[in-house]
Design a protein around this motif. Sequence first.
Motif, PDB file in Angstrom:
ATOM      1  N   GLU A  51      72.752  46.223  82.402  1.00 34.81           N
ATOM      2  CA  GLU A  51      72.509  45.017  83.247  1.00 34.81           C
ATOM      3  C   GLU A  51      73.211  45.109  84.509  1.00 34.81           C
ATOM      4  N   CYS A  52      74.411  45.729  84.657  1.00 33.84           N
ATOM      5  CA  CYS A  52      75.077  45.843  85.857  1.00 33.84           C
ATOM      6  C   CYS A  52      74.467  46.866  86.810  1.00 33.84           C
ATOM      7  N   TYR A  53      73.996  47.858  86.211  1.00 33.65           N
ATOM      8  CA  TYR A  53      72.977  48.868  86.893  1.00 33.65           C
ATOM      9  C   TYR A  53      71.740  48.164  87.695  1.00 33.65           C
ATOM     10  N   PHE A  54      70.994  47.639  86.632  1.00 36.68           N
ATOM     11  CA  PHE A  54      69.787  47.024  87.211  1.00 36.68           C
ATOM     12  C   PHE A  54      69.972  45.988  88.275  1.00 36.68           C
ATOM     13  N   ALA A  55      71.082  45.082  88.073  1.00 43.15           N
ATOM     14  CA  ALA A  55      71.225  44.221  89.102  1.00 43.15           C
ATOM     15  C   ALA A  55      71.634  44.645  90.504  1.00 43.15           C
ATOM     16  N   LYS A  56      72.123  45.931  90.480  1.00 44.39           N
ATOM     17  CA  LYS A  56      72.644  46.476  91.740  1.00 44.39           C
ATOM     18  C   LYS A  56      71.300  47.109  92.388  1.00 44.39           C
TER      19      LYS A  56
END
Length: 93
Positions: A51-56
């Motif tokens: 989730e954090c990676y794709f949000a970035k």
Amino acid sequence: MRFEYKYFVPYTKLGQLRAMIGPFMELDRNAQEHGGEYTVRSIYFDTPDLECYFAKITGVKRRNKVRLRGYNGDGDVGTVFFEIKTKVDEPLY
């Protein structure tokens, strides 16, 4: 707005790169205390679905970054920092 450009530097070119940029740089306090260099190790945390990676990469304006960070190879006695960085419509600080 802040932009970062990151490049891989082959170890064989490290001395040449240091010599080129050295005249334009000033060592920070930590480097001065450790012979001109020190090690930074980070472990980043994310959800199982990244989730954090794709949000970035998709440009989500409100997001968090969670990591553990340690400096120098102090083994079991070194200080490690748990950091939660938050972005709200501006670059992370």
